[in-house]
Design an enzyme around this catalytic site. Sequence first.
Site, PDB file in Angstrom:
ATOM      1  N   LYS A  14      45.918  57.949  35.652  1.00 49.19           N
ATOM      2  CA  LYS A  14      47.092  58.538  37.050  1.00 49.19           C
ATOM      3  C   LYS A  14      48.135  56.690  37.064  1.00 49.19           C
ATOM      4  CE  LYS A  14      44.747  54.946  39.563  1.00 49.19           C
ATOM      5  NZ  LYS A  14      45.931  53.842  40.019  1.00 49.19           N
ATOM      6  N   PRO A 105      43.042  52.173  28.936  1.00 52.52           N
ATOM      7  CA  PRO A 105      42.343  51.226  29.361  1.00 52.52           C
ATOM      8  C   PRO A 105      41.936  50.834  29.819  1.00 52.52           C
ATOM      9  CG  PRO A 105      44.452  51.279  28.695  1.00 52.52           C
ATOM     10  CD  PRO A 105      44.608  52.575  28.700  1.00 52.52           C
ATOM     11  N   ALA A 107      40.254  48.667  33.471  1.00 47.58           N
ATOM     12  CA  ALA A 107      41.335  47.611  34.394  1.00 47.58           C
ATOM     13  C   ALA A 107      42.497  47.703  33.925  1.00 47.58           C
ATOM     14  CB  ALA A 107      40.272  46.345  33.793  1.00 47.58           C
ATOM     15  N   GLY A 109      44.868  49.615  35.764  1.00 48.14           N
ATOM     16  CA  GLY A 109      45.450  50.365  36.825  1.00 48.14           C
ATOM     17  C   GLY A 109      45.844  51.852  36.645  1.00 48.14           C
ATOM     18  N   ALA A 111      42.807  53.664  35.944  1.00 51.02           N
ATOM     19  CA  ALA A 111      42.148  54.651  37.467  1.00 51.02           C
ATOM     20  C   ALA A 111      40.807  55.502  36.077  1.00 51.02           C
ATOM     21  CB  ALA A 111      42.637  55.847  38.153  1.00 51.02           C
ATOM     22  N   GLY A 112      40.664  54.131  35.214  1.00 46.69           N
ATOM     23  CA  GLY A 112      40.295  54.868  33.750  1.00 46.69           C
ATOM     24  C   GLY A 112      38.506  55.560  34.077  1.00 46.69           C
ATOM     25  N   GLY A 113      38.383  54.017  34.940  1.00 44.65           N
ATOM     26  CA  GLY A 113      36.448  54.209  34.790  1.00 44.65           C
ATOM     27  C   GLY A 113      36.388  55.772  35.644  1.00 44.65           C
ATOM     28  N   SER A 114      37.320  55.968  37.212  1.00 45.68           N
ATOM     29  CA  SER A 114      37.269  57.123  38.526  1.00 45.68           C
ATOM     30  C   SER A 114      37.499  58.324  37.357  1.00 45.68           C
ATOM     31  CB  SER A 114      38.400  56.868  38.920  1.00 45.68           C
ATOM     32  OG  SER A 114      38.842  55.707  39.943  1.00 45.68           O
ATOM     33  N   ALA A 115      38.575  58.047  36.116  1.00 44.14           N
ATOM     34  CA  ALA A 115      38.865  59.300  35.689  1.00 44.14           C
ATOM     35  C   ALA A 115      37.164  59.958  34.556  1.00 44.14           C
ATOM     36  CB  ALA A 115      39.594  59.184  34.360  1.00 44.14           C
ATOM     37  N   ASP A 147      39.182  56.645  43.641  1.00 41.74           N
ATOM     38  CA  ASP A 147      40.287  57.283  42.933  1.00 41.74           C
ATOM     39  C   ASP A 147      39.543  58.506  42.663  1.00 41.74           C
ATOM     40  OD1 ASP A 147      42.261  55.379  43.081  1.00 41.74           O
ATOM     41  OD2 ASP A 147      42.229  54.376  41.453  1.00 41.74           O
TER      42      ASP A 147
HETATM   43  P1  ATP Z   1      41.946  51.787  39.652  1.00 40.06           P
HETATM   44  O1  ATP Z   1      43.581  51.700  39.148  1.00 40.06           O
HETATM   45  O2  ATP Z   1      41.095  52.736  39.262  1.00 40.06           O
HETATM   46  O3  ATP Z   1      42.131  50.700  40.580  1.00 40.06           O
HETATM   47  P2  ATP Z   1      41.328  50.594  37.446  1.00 40.06           P
HETATM   48  O4  ATP Z   1      42.089  51.658  36.254  1.00 40.06           O
HETATM   49  O5  ATP Z   1      42.079  49.001  37.601  1.00 40.06           O
HETATM   50  O6  ATP Z   1      40.681  50.744  38.625  1.00 40.06           O
HETATM   51  P3  ATP Z   1      38.958  50.651  35.911  1.00 40.06           P
HETATM   52  O7  ATP Z   1      39.551  51.123  34.331  1.00 40.06           O
HETATM   53  O8  ATP Z   1      38.168  51.890  36.163  1.00 40.06           O
HETATM   54  O9  ATP Z   1      40.427  49.483  36.319  1.00 40.06           O
HETATM   55  O10 ATP Z   1      37.923  49.693  35.231  1.00 40.06           O
HETATM   56  C1  ATP Z   1      38.049  48.770  36.513  1.00 40.06           C
HETATM   57  C2  ATP Z   1      36.010  47.852  36.160  1.00 40.06           C
HETATM   58  O11 ATP Z   1      34.993  48.822  36.632  1.00 40.06           O
HETATM   59  C3  ATP Z   1      36.363  47.310  34.992  1.00 40.06           C
HETATM   60  O12 ATP Z   1      36.830  46.007  34.361  1.00 40.06           O
HETATM   61  C4  ATP Z   1      34.808  47.886  34.270  1.00 40.06           C
HETATM   62  O13 ATP Z   1      34.186  46.159  34.546  1.00 40.06           O
HETATM   63  C5  ATP Z   1      34.124  49.044  35.470  1.00 40.06           C
HETATM   64  N1  ATP Z   1      33.744  50.127  35.324  1.00 40.06           N
HETATM   65  C6  ATP Z   1      32.722  50.506  34.988  1.00 40.06           C
HETATM   66  N2  ATP Z   1      32.604  51.507  34.481  1.00 40.06           N
HETATM   67  C7  ATP Z   1      33.753  52.111  33.651  1.00 40.06           C
HETATM   68  C8  ATP Z   1      34.836  53.426  33.321  1.00 40.06           C
HETATM   69  N3  ATP Z   1      34.240  54.413  32.890  1.00 40.06           N
HETATM   70  N4  ATP Z   1      34.903  52.771  32.385  1.00 40.06           N
HETATM   71  C9  ATP Z   1      35.851  51.302  32.423  1.00 40.06           C
HETATM   72  N5  ATP Z   1      36.024  50.506  33.885  1.00 40.06           N
HETATM   73  C10 ATP Z   1      34.472  50.382  34.005  1.00 40.06           C
END
Ligand code: ATP
Length: 311
Positions: A14, A105, A107, A109, A111-115, A147
């Site tokens: 997102k 990628p 961390a 921004g 929302a990879g973990g949320s996806a 997210d």
């Molecule tokens: P958001 O935009 O939702 O705040 P983000 O996109 O910046 O988050 P994510 O990719 O969701 O960040 O990952 C944040 C942290 O969550 C990572 O540094 C990792 O340690 C942890 N994490 C836990 N599960 C996952 C996953 N399936 N994929 C990525 N990171 C994960």
Amino acid sequence: MSTGDAVAARAPAKVNVHLAVGPLRADGFHELRTVYLAVSLFDTVTVRPGSGLSITVTGEGAGAASGADLVPTDRRNLVWRAAELLADSAGVPADAAIDIAKAIPAAAGLAGGSADAAAALVALDALWGTRAGLEDLLQLAARLGSDVPFSLVGGVALGAGRGEKLSPVLARTRSHWVLGIAGEGLSTPAVYGELDRLRAAGRVPGGEELAAEGPVIAALRSGPAAALAAALVNDLQAPALALRPELGRALRAAVDAGAAGVLVSGSGPTVAALAEDEQDAVRLAAELAGAGVFRTVRAVHGPVPGARLVG
Ligand code: ATP
């Protein structure tokens, strides 16, 4: 997808095209008004019958691929918690071998973990035959992270509360973006912490008056790119820039390359550069790939649907 006993689901990244952050709440969260746009960069989660839970990660952020073990494969992975929560609520054993193929990628921004968590809920619901409805899955998703509900529904949505209180927005006009991804991730809590510090020091507005999301929604509904560009808001951009000054160069590179508009995606450090149309996005991506400020660039479009079974 159903190959033998395997079930796969994918979910999108997102971009927050509007992210207005209120003051810090007593519970440690900030009140948000955000407009989410799901874009065409997808992680795929494949689940198979297993004994207990196990997770493997391939692609972006996998330890072996990047040298940095960004994405955990144990219970710190949001997918693990999603699996336990679904199993718990449905009263089935949490048994599955889970593979996460990451294109989003970590961390960044985006929302990879949320996806991944949203895709896992959809895939495991099918594997286990738990037949949770969308409302049930949305409730579980909100418990997993702010997210995650949006990753389930996709499209365009207005988020309130911590971002988890969603109202869908009908906006079918497609916008084209180039995501410029920096080498190292930024921690979302660190960026919010920096925003609080900047506000306490009076260096940015305090968040008592949130920017209105009306203009960005109108622009998402009917375009053109210039209107959307003019309406983009991200209160986390200043703290992300304070923590990562080289982001300024990255934003300038996108402007110099002729982006219609540019902003930091969520808590960063991904830069989202808005293109005029699909062809312009291809041109912009090539130019930004050669600018020497991004580890990788991706041309994407939105809106796209949320977590879905694939195959
Ligand atoms: P958001 O935009 O939702 O705040 P983000 O996109 O910046 O988050 P994510 O990719 O969701 O960040 O990952 C944040 C942290 O969550 C990572 O540094 C990792 O340690 C942890 N994490 C836990 N599960 C996952 C996953 N399936 N994929 C990525 N990171 C994960």
